[in-house]
Design a protein around this motif. Structure first.
Motif, PDB file in Angstrom:
ATOM      1  N   GLY A 121       7.135 -12.172 -31.275  1.00 20.56           N
ATOM      2  CA  GLY A 121       6.050 -11.792 -30.708  1.00 20.56           C
ATOM      3  C   GLY A 121       6.015 -10.124 -31.602  1.00 20.56           C
ATOM      4  O   GLY A 121       6.014  -9.926 -32.885  1.00 20.56           O
ATOM      5  N   VAL A 122       5.245  -9.352 -31.019  1.00 22.89           N
ATOM      6  CA  VAL A 122       4.252  -8.320 -31.578  1.00 22.89           C
ATOM      7  C   VAL A 122       5.233  -7.032 -31.166  1.00 22.89           C
ATOM      8  O   VAL A 122       5.430  -6.957 -30.243  1.00 22.89           O
ATOM      9  N   SER A 123       6.191  -5.938 -31.746  1.00 24.69           N
ATOM     10  CA  SER A 123       6.194  -4.933 -31.879  1.00 24.69           C
ATOM     11  C   SER A 123       5.858  -4.021 -32.801  1.00 24.69           C
ATOM     12  O   SER A 123       5.701  -4.292 -33.373  1.00 24.69           O
ATOM     13  N   PHE A 124       5.900  -2.494 -32.119  1.00 28.71           N
ATOM     14  CA  PHE A 124       5.155  -1.536 -32.225  1.00 28.71           C
ATOM     15  C   PHE A 124       6.432  -0.012 -32.863  1.00 28.71           C
ATOM     16  O   PHE A 124       6.199   0.688 -31.936  1.00 28.71           O
ATOM     17  N   SER A 125       7.468  -0.579 -32.483  1.00 29.60           N
ATOM     18  CA  SER A 125       8.373   0.172 -31.978  1.00 29.60           C
ATOM     19  C   SER A 125       8.190   1.668 -33.214  1.00 29.60           C
ATOM     20  O   SER A 125       8.182   2.519 -33.014  1.00 29.60           O
ATOM     21  N   GLN A 126       8.373   1.350 -34.625  1.00 31.17           N
ATOM     22  CA  GLN A 126       8.039   2.192 -35.541  1.00 31.17           C
ATOM     23  C   GLN A 126       6.653   2.983 -35.598  1.00 31.17           C
ATOM     24  O   GLN A 126       6.897   4.285 -35.608  1.00 31.17           O
ATOM     25  N   LEU A 127       5.393   2.884 -35.131  1.00 30.71           N
ATOM     26  CA  LEU A 127       4.462   3.632 -34.641  1.00 30.71           C
ATOM     27  C   LEU A 127       4.292   3.999 -33.273  1.00 30.71           C
ATOM     28  O   LEU A 127       4.513   6.065 -33.251  1.00 30.71           O
ATOM     29  N   GLN A 128       5.039   3.204 -32.749  1.00 25.33           N
ATOM     30  CA  GLN A 128       5.898   4.887 -31.372  1.00 25.33           C
ATOM     31  C   GLN A 128       7.111   5.957 -32.335  1.00 25.33           C
ATOM     32  O   GLN A 128       6.484   6.621 -31.331  1.00 25.33           O
ATOM     33  N   GLN A 129       7.753   5.284 -32.844  1.00 29.84           N
ATOM     34  CA  GLN A 129       8.173   6.360 -33.514  1.00 29.84           C
ATOM     35  C   GLN A 129       8.094   7.875 -34.116  1.00 29.84           C
ATOM     36  O   GLN A 129       8.416   8.762 -34.691  1.00 29.84           O
TER      37      GLN A 129
END
Length: 962
Positions: free
Chosen positions: A586-594
């Motif tokens: 899937g797609v995750s955006f943890s770096q964007l959120q951080q």
């Protein structure tokens, strides 16, 4: 001096210089000498520094070897200047001339300097080559040449002095190399690593290498320029004094005494002037594009808002890791810039905690700052050095600490090659100042402003894998949480998980979902472990820093993390993104959120209720998937309220499940809504010959034995957008040097529907792009081991990102609200069939049909370019984290929120200018072209010199005939 005397002196100087140049070119050895210099420079540039593998569009590899190379170049040019005169007996003729001796010294110096300048001019094809391969910043280039010329002239003066002290050219050569080498080595890491930070800084100020580095990176400081000029004059004066001593044995004249006094006064004045000017830091000129080393107006404006004194304290150990040691003076200089810009509102302190027990106690107990252990090695042994590399920012009762992980950026060129630079220190410090100012203004009790229960999760490895200090720290954490539980009540829950359990299943999930990786105690520590502390409320997640390992420090950091979830002055971004897959993929955006979380409150938004949270300042949709009518209505109405909608979406998305790369179609649910507003996304993908590389496993057959290796292959779906494809007038893209868009689709803007709105095109592909609707994104490798993509149709540029501003009409205008329709259906099932037929029907509509002119719709036509996987892949080719896409989002949010304070400095960085994508054949072409240009320049120089020599001979013969 009278005008006639001045003219005569100039004539004599030029004649002497011309004679030295003629003597130099009288022998074929001169061309071998210049050819050898060019060969060494080109070898160091392309091979020693691995220019193409380094992949940075600058000429630092050209200047890195110059301080050492110039020692031998200058010593070789000057070794015969006076020693040959002394050996052949012509020195007596010079000493008995009526022409002042200083004119002979200065004439020879000018001649040698012109030869040095000629050698440097022969290297000019290198920066011009780099400028054609990337966005070259010419400021540091000219500064580097100036630094090289100044350093070379100093070495020439030293070489002339050494030559004047001996009648043997070899002895003069060795003496010059020795003296120049002392000035070079005294500030090198080999010497400075033996001393503390204070002594090391003084040694760097004395050395030529430290001064050279300061100028060559683009900062022209009057102190550095004076250093080179004054030392050059000192050694030229010593040269005159050494020659005058030849007259003293026969007559001790007043001239001899005057030169002795002149030499002494020159040395004393040079020392005094350098010490005096060393206290001044304002006489500097930043030659870099964007003033990279000068405090920006954005930072100065932030400092102008200070109402209370601000404390900036740098904790730097005198002995630290060799890769961090050169960064300490750079960071210290920047902190002094803040102090000056603060105009009395900033107090700066530079502290070495290891030299003061009281300072270290305060750092540990009050601010939770602990030394970090680094593994260092020399020729004889390896050891662990615990050192400080922290910056404390305190405003009132609020403070934050920046550690070395927050301040540095590491570019990896292999297992044993690490290039460590300051990441973007001005952004980090200014952002921290802004944060503590907001925190101080917010105030309040710890849990009073927390509206949702918080969950504290400790991801800890088994205690046997943890260092002893962390084992005790884990017990201290539980004690602190037990104390805080009474204050928090039902607003705090906690749990401890081992990522290594069950074969590391959780560890893999943490890496995929949040980008969490094991910790190490050193830069190259082979024993990783997990010790991550996270605090979340189900929507956003904050990682608690590990800058100390005591109960007090954890309580302070935990309190700071809790405040992130409380209401304050920070803007709130509502993020709509696919939910993380607990089984990976899937797609995750943890770096964007951080990344965004450092400046904004990022809240995961659920649109299933048909509305956007009331405290959201902006709506960010990242890879939206299958939005229903309620979710679409929420987006539509947020725009109609005058809000800003930032959309990163396309009809395709990458799928890395099953350990392979596939492309799947995505139904975002926004296609018709975008078309209603005059924005159309084509169901195709853009491929571009100007593309970034993708790391892919390649299997090679070695005579029946198959070997699998990972290679960087040009991948047209990774569109490499350079400045020509970025809107340099818009704040969102103006500061970016480049951007990688992965699996993007083309946009088209309906000019008719947007005639009354302002349309700004942000991003374009290059003119060598084409379209494809194939989902086969990994074709087989050709027989050369490369990916084979065949362009289809006409090559042209495609629009990939745009901003539309103005009044929008609602997609639901004239329709019932989906929320109301659902409510009406439920009410109709329960309606009383016996109700009066003539009872009036109440029609209520909550649809806003038109937006104010402040509404903005921003579309970036890629699902994946800001995902964790895409960022990791795009950064793999450069060996450094690729954050350009995150900078684009942050800049866009700042612009949309009318808060562009940090936009101008966000794109500053050491590794943000990379070369244009090239295959191996193109790289070899540019390399061999420089070899050919070097030979061509040498041949042209030979032809020019022979032509000039022939002219001089003809002029001499004509003069004889007359």
């Amino acid at each position: 001096m009278q005008p006639d005397n001045t003219q005569h002196a100039r004539t004599m100087l030029w004649r002497i210089a011309q004679k030295e140049i003629s003597l130099f070119f009288a022998s074929p050895v001169s061309y071998l000498f210049l050819g050898g210099f060019l060969a060494v420079v080109l070898f160091m540039f392309f091979w020693g520094e691995a220019f193409f593998a380094r992949n940075i569009a600058d000429v630092r590899p050209l200047f890195n070897a110059m301080p050492l190379l110039l020692i031998f170049l200058a010593s070789s040019l000057t070794m015969r200047q006076w020693s040959e005169e002394r050996r052949s007996g012509t020195l007596e003729h010079v000493l008995t001339q009526s022409t002042p001796l200083w004119q002979f010294v200065l004439g020879k110096f000018i001649g040698c300097s012109l030869l040095l300048l000629l050698a440097l001019l022969l290297t000019l094809p290198l920066p011009f080559t780099v400028s054609m391969l990337g966005e070259l910043d010419w400021g540091p280039v000219w500064a580097g040449y100036l630094a090289t010329l100044l350093l070379g002239m100093l070495y020439l003066a030293i070489g002339l002095y050494a030559s004047a002290r001996s009648d043997n050219p070899i002895v003069a050569l060795l003496l010059a190399v020795l003296l120049c080498g002392v000035f070079y080595l005294v500030g090198s890491n080999v010497i400075t690593s033996l001393f503390g930070q204070n002594i090391s800084q003084w040694l760097s100020l004395v050395s030529t290498s430290g001064r050279f580095d300061a100028i060559s990176r683009g900062m022209l400081d009057a102190r550095d320029l004076l250093y080179f000029v004054s030392l050059t004059l000192v050694f030229l004066t010593l040269n005159c004094w050494a020659l005058e001593r030849g007259r003293w044995s026969e007559q001790r004249s007043n001239t001899a005494k005057r030169w002795q006094w002149a030499a002494s006064l020159m040395i004393v004045n040079a020392l005094a002037l350098n010490l005096w000017l060393g206290q001044l830091s304002a006489l500097r000129f930043d030659s870099t594009a964007g003033q990279q080393f000068t405090l920006s107006e954005a930072s100065k404006q932030q400092l102008a808002q200070l109402q209370e004194p601000l404390l900036l304290r740098g904790y730097f150990s005198s002995k630290t890791h060799p890769l961090l040691a050169p960064l300490v003076p750079q960071l210290s200089d920047l902190l002094r810039e803040y102090e000056i810009a603060g105009k009395g509102r900033i107090k700066l302190e530079l502290v070495d905690p290891l030299s003061s027990a009281e300072a270290e106690k305060q750092a540990n107990q009050e601010f939770g700052i602990e030394p970090v252990p680094f593994q260092v090695a020399d020729r004889y042994q390896s050891s662990i050095v615990s050192s400080y590399f922290n910056v404390l920012v305190q405003y009132g009762s609020e403070y934050k600490v920046l550690g070395f992980r927050d301040l540095i950026e590491v570019k990896s060129g292999g297992e044993a090659e690490l290039n460590v630079q300051l990441r973007n220190p001005e952004l980090d410090i200014t952002r921290t100042i802004r944060s503590v100012m907001q925190g101080y203004q917010a105030g309040g009790e710890l849990f009073a402003a927390v509206n949702k229960p918080l969950t504290f999760t400790a991801y800890l490895s088994d205690s046997s894998k943890l260092p002893a200090q962390l084992q005790q720290f884990a017990a201290d954490i539980n004690s602190v949480l037990d104390k805080l539980a009474n204050e928090a009540g039902d607003k705090l829950q906690r749990q401890t998980l081992d990522p290594d359990a069950n074969g590391g299943e959780l560890a893999q999930q943490l890496a995929n979902d949040y980008g969490i990786s094991p910790l190490v105690t050193g830069l190259l520590d082979p024993n990783p472990f997990y010790f991550h502390l996270l605090l979340g409320d189900g929507e956003q997640l904050v990682q608690i820093p590990l800058d100390d390992f005591s109960a007090d420090s954890f309580e302070r950091n935990f309190s700071a993390a809790v405040k992130r979830f409380a209401s304050g002055y920070r803007k709130t971004v509502a993020l709509v993104a696919p939910a993380a897959n607990p089984y990976g993929g899937g797609v995750s955006f943890s770096q964007l959120q951080q990344y965004l979380g450092d400046e904004l409150n990022v809240k995961t938004e659920d649109l299933s209720d048909g509305s956007v949270a009331s405290d959201a300042d902006i709506l960010l949709l990242a890879a939206p998937d299958k939005l229903d009518d309620k979710a679409l209505f929420a987006v539509d109405q947020f725009l109609m309220q005058g809000g800003t909608v930032l959309l990163a979406s396309s009809p395709y998305s990458a799928d890395f499940s099953g350990r392979s790369l596939n492309l799947k179609t995505v139904q975002s649910g926004l296609a018709d809504w975008l078309a209603h507003h005059g924005i159309n996304q084509q169901n195709t993908l853009v491929l571009d010959k100007q593309s970034a590389a993708l790391p892919l496993p390649v299997t090679r057959d070695l005579g029946g034995f198959r070997v699998q290796e990972v290679r960087m292959l040009d991948y047209p779906y990774f569109i490499d957008v350079r400045q020509s494809g970025l809107n340099t007038e818009h704040p969102a893209t103006a500061g970016l040097q480049q951007l990688t868009l992965s699996w993007a689709s083309p946009l088209s803007i309906d000019s008719g529907k947007n005639s009354a709105r302002k349309v700004t095109e942000l991003i374009h592909s290059s003119g060598r792009a084409w379209l494809s609707d194939s989902t086969q994104v990994l074709p087989p490798l050709d027989h050369y081991g490369e990916l084979s993509f065949t362009p289809e149709g006409e090559l042209q540029s495609y629009l990939l990102g745009a901003v539309v501003e103005g009044e929008f009409s609602s997609y639901f205008a004239g329709k019932d609200s989906p929320l109301l329709a659902a409510a009406n259906e439920a009410a109709a099932d329960d309606a009383n069939e016996d109700a009066a037929a003539d009872e009036p029907t109440l029609n209520v509509s909550s649809v806003l049909s038109r937006s104010p002119s402040s509404a903005r719709l921003i579309v970036l036509s890629s699902n994946d370019f800001i995902s964790d996987t895409a960022l990791q892949l795009s950064g793999a080719a450069n060996g450094v984290q690729d954050i350009a896409a995150l900078q684009l989002i942050a800049n866009t949010l700042d612009w949309a929120l009318d808060d562009a304070a940090l936009t101008s400095i966000r794109a500053r960085g050491q590794f943000n200018r990379t070369l244009m994508p090239m295959d191996e054949g193109s790289q070899q072409f540019w390399e061999y072209l420089n070899y050919g240009l070097a030979l061509l320049l040498l041949a042209g120089l030979i032809v020019l010199q022979r032509s000039l020599q022939k002219r001089r001979q003809l002029a001499w013969l004509k003069q004889l005939a007359d």
